[in-house]
Design a protein around this motif. Sequence first.
Motif, PDB file in Angstrom:
ATOM      1  N   ARG A 149       1.461  -3.696  -6.351  1.00 40.49           N
ATOM      2  CA  ARG A 149       0.329  -4.586  -6.594  1.00 40.49           C
ATOM      3  C   ARG A 149       0.743  -6.059  -6.452  1.00 40.49           C
ATOM      4  O   ARG A 149      -0.017  -6.874  -5.936  1.00 40.49           O
ATOM      5  N   LEU A 150       1.951  -6.398  -6.900  1.00 43.74           N
ATOM      6  CA  LEU A 150       2.437  -7.775  -6.754  1.00 43.74           C
ATOM      7  C   LEU A 150       2.579  -8.152  -5.284  1.00 43.74           C
ATOM      8  O   LEU A 150       2.203  -9.249  -4.869  1.00 43.74           O
ATOM      9  N   VAL A 151       3.119  -7.238  -4.492  1.00 49.26           N
ATOM     10  CA  VAL A 151       3.284  -7.484  -3.051  1.00 49.26           C
ATOM     11  C   VAL A 151       1.918  -7.644  -2.389  1.00 49.26           C
ATOM     12  O   VAL A 151       1.715  -8.533  -1.561  1.00 49.26           O
ATOM     13  N   GLN A 152       0.972  -6.772  -2.759  1.00 52.23           N
ATOM     14  CA  GLN A 152      -0.373  -6.874  -2.197  1.00 52.23           C
ATOM     15  C   GLN A 152      -1.032  -8.209  -2.546  1.00 52.23           C
ATOM     16  O   GLN A 152      -1.662  -8.849  -1.700  1.00 52.23           O
ATOM     17  N   GLY A 153      -0.902  -8.614  -3.808  1.00 52.65           N
ATOM     18  CA  GLY A 153      -1.501  -9.874  -4.232  1.00 52.65           C
ATOM     19  C   GLY A 153      -0.887 -11.063  -3.523  1.00 52.65           C
ATOM     20  O   GLY A 153      -1.598 -11.988  -3.094  1.00 52.65           O
ATOM     21  N   PHE A 154       0.430 -11.064  -3.386  1.00 53.98           N
ATOM     22  CA  PHE A 154       1.129 -12.137  -2.682  1.00 53.98           C
ATOM     23  C   PHE A 154       0.655 -12.223  -1.239  1.00 53.98           C
ATOM     24  O   PHE A 154       0.369 -13.313  -0.716  1.00 53.98           O
ATOM     25  N   SER A 155       0.564 -11.070  -0.590  1.00 49.94           N
ATOM     26  CA  SER A 155       0.127 -11.031   0.801  1.00 49.94           C
ATOM     27  C   SER A 155      -1.311 -11.492   0.952  1.00 49.94           C
ATOM     28  O   SER A 155      -1.638 -12.276   1.851  1.00 49.94           O
ATOM     29  N   ALA A 156      -2.194 -11.016   0.072  1.00 55.56           N
ATOM     30  CA  ALA A 156      -3.611 -11.377   0.158  1.00 55.56           C
ATOM     31  C   ALA A 156      -3.810 -12.879  -0.010  1.00 55.56           C
ATOM     32  O   ALA A 156      -4.724 -13.462   0.595  1.00 55.56           O
ATOM     33  N   THR A 159       0.830  -1.206   0.000  1.00 55.95           N
ATOM     34  CA  THR A 159       0.000   0.000   0.000  1.00 55.95           C
ATOM     35  C   THR A 159       0.860   1.251   0.000  1.00 55.95           C
ATOM     36  O   THR A 159       0.569   2.229  -0.703  1.00 55.95           O
ATOM     37  N   ALA A 160       1.938   1.238   0.788  1.00 53.10           N
ATOM     38  CA  ALA A 160       2.844   2.391   0.841  1.00 53.10           C
ATOM     39  C   ALA A 160       3.505   2.627  -0.519  1.00 53.10           C
ATOM     40  O   ALA A 160       3.686   3.785  -0.941  1.00 53.10           O
ATOM     41  N   MET A 161       3.872   1.577  -1.214  1.00 51.86           N
ATOM     42  CA  MET A 161       4.503   1.716  -2.527  1.00 51.86           C
ATOM     43  C   MET A 161       3.548   2.380  -3.516  1.00 51.86           C
ATOM     44  O   MET A 161       3.965   3.221  -4.337  1.00 51.86           O
ATOM     45  N   ILE A 162       2.256   2.028  -3.439  1.00 55.10           N
ATOM     46  CA  ILE A 162       1.274   2.653  -4.324  1.00 55.10           C
ATOM     47  C   ILE A 162       1.011   4.100  -3.906  1.00 55.10           C
ATOM     48  O   ILE A 162       0.936   5.002  -4.752  1.00 55.10           O
ATOM     49  N   ALA A 163       0.891   4.332  -2.604  1.00 59.97           N
ATOM     50  CA  ALA A 163       0.555   5.665  -2.110  1.00 59.97           C
ATOM     51  C   ALA A 163       1.625   6.699  -2.448  1.00 59.97           C
ATOM     52  O   ALA A 163       1.307   7.857  -2.756  1.00 59.97           O
ATOM     53  N   PHE A 164       2.902   6.292  -2.402  1.00 61.60           N
ATOM     54  CA  PHE A 164       3.996   7.260  -2.568  1.00 61.60           C
ATOM     55  C   PHE A 164       4.780   7.078  -3.876  1.00 61.60           C
ATOM     56  O   PHE A 164       5.818   7.700  -4.056  1.00 61.60           O
ATOM     57  N   PRO A 172      -6.638   8.473   0.260  1.00 54.26           N
ATOM     58  CA  PRO A 172      -7.213   7.255   0.869  1.00 54.26           C
ATOM     59  C   PRO A 172      -6.204   6.125   1.053  1.00 54.26           C
ATOM     60  O   PRO A 172      -6.305   5.351   2.011  1.00 54.26           O
ATOM     61  N   PHE A 173      -5.196   6.028   0.155  1.00 51.56           N
ATOM     62  CA  PHE A 173      -4.166   5.005   0.328  1.00 51.56           C
ATOM     63  C   PHE A 173      -3.314   5.307   1.562  1.00 51.56           C
ATOM     64  O   PHE A 173      -2.949   4.399   2.315  1.00 51.56           O
ATOM     65  N   ILE A 174      -3.002   6.584   1.770  1.00 52.96           N
ATOM     66  CA  ILE A 174      -2.223   6.980   2.945  1.00 52.96           C
ATOM     67  C   ILE A 174      -3.015   6.718   4.224  1.00 52.96           C
ATOM     68  O   ILE A 174      -2.464   6.249   5.230  1.00 52.96           O
ATOM     69  N   LEU A 175      -4.323   7.003   4.192  1.00 53.07           N
ATOM     70  CA  LEU A 175      -5.169   6.716   5.357  1.00 53.07           C
ATOM     71  C   LEU A 175      -5.172   5.224   5.675  1.00 53.07           C
ATOM     72  O   LEU A 175      -5.197   4.817   6.843  1.00 53.07           O
TER      73      LEU A 175
END
Length: 429
Positions: free
Chosen positions: A131-138, A107-112, A200-203
């Motif tokens: 997105r790859l990190v998020q998908g792997f984690s999910a 999320t931080a990578m996308i936000a910044f 919203p990503f930062i939140l």
Amino acid sequence: MSTLQAQSITSTASKARPQARQATIACALGNALEMYDFTLYSFFAVVIARNFFPAQSEVASLLLSLTTFGVGFLMRPVGAVIIGRFADRHGRKSALSLTIGLMTLGTAMIAFAPTYHQIGFFGTLILITGRLVQGFSAGGEIGTASVFLMESSTTSNRCHNVSWQAASQGYAALVGAGIGLLLSTVLTADDLNQWGWRIPFILGLVIGPVGWYIRRCLPETHDAQSSTGADHWRTHFDLRHTLLAIGLMASATISIYLFIFYMPAYLTASLGYPQRSALAIACVASACLAVITPIAGRFADRHVLRKKLLVWTITLPVVLAGPGLYLLSLSTNLALAMCVIAVLVLPGCIGSGAFFALIMEAFPKRSRALGTAVSYSFGVTLFGGFSPLIATWLTSVLNNPLAPALYLFAGGVISLFCLALYPENAGRE
């Protein structure tokens, strides 16, 4: 003796309640973060396309942005296998701390991430990596969190506890859609495109550290396994139950992705609804998922329902989808559309707790996280991730707005077949 036993049971139950409540909060936060980011990316796909995927046309940019969105789904099975094995060998708590850390990083990578106009392709690469990190984690998060919720509860409230996995996603989708609607209302189009979409990503980053701390303080529900990775996979992985569980996912996954996430695009592109109305309808569907699911979970626990309940909750959306989509195509009346979507989403909400309990109880504890994570991730990737694409293709080829009902019908047939063969082990530890 009976009095002492009753006092012991009461004492154990009173101690278990705070632990179960803490486990519910910890798991719900991680699930909420994942679905919150999911909703935000889909809502701001057009804005992200302009900032990170410049192309000759806006359509080409949007397609590239949605492709990046889909890449996250392809990483889910990978995360499910790796993190699921990790959870079975090293404990649930360590795996849950890992997944929420990875989700926060993505999320931080996308936000910044700097935009394409600022540092060129490297900005786009940072977004894709996020997105790859998020998908792997999910991929590892949902299965492991569901298992932890199950193992932290008693057999008498298992469906209710597990139902918070889905309910938290409903709350997150509702909050994400609400924040997106608020920002699009109070900010100008230029401000939203330049920096407003990052807010919203930062939140969402606030959830990460809080959820990580809570998860680190949880009691472990599973002893670590001493076998090696290869031995663990060969000895404990149950292929038959996993394949049946993947097929069982078809109907529920297609319903959620069609009626909650795909519906705004379907209503605006195929049926001519205003954008704000479509988003409001998505909020109603998310609210149903958030509110009805835990209530129905208590009902399923009280009557020890699994397969009997799921026969109805799988069949009803299949039967109602065609008439429901037909009513939506008659007019753009917002109240009517809200009622139709609520009715279509309701069966899945009612069956959610029993559905996940049934899947997890088929796997022995030593391989439960791996089996659940793989089943869920492959099911979502195969049936959910491609739902918008298949529904759009069917609508275009058949030139009929009722065409998405055919895809749900196919998913329902698959799920009912797998349900008939799936074992029911209600109360299994």
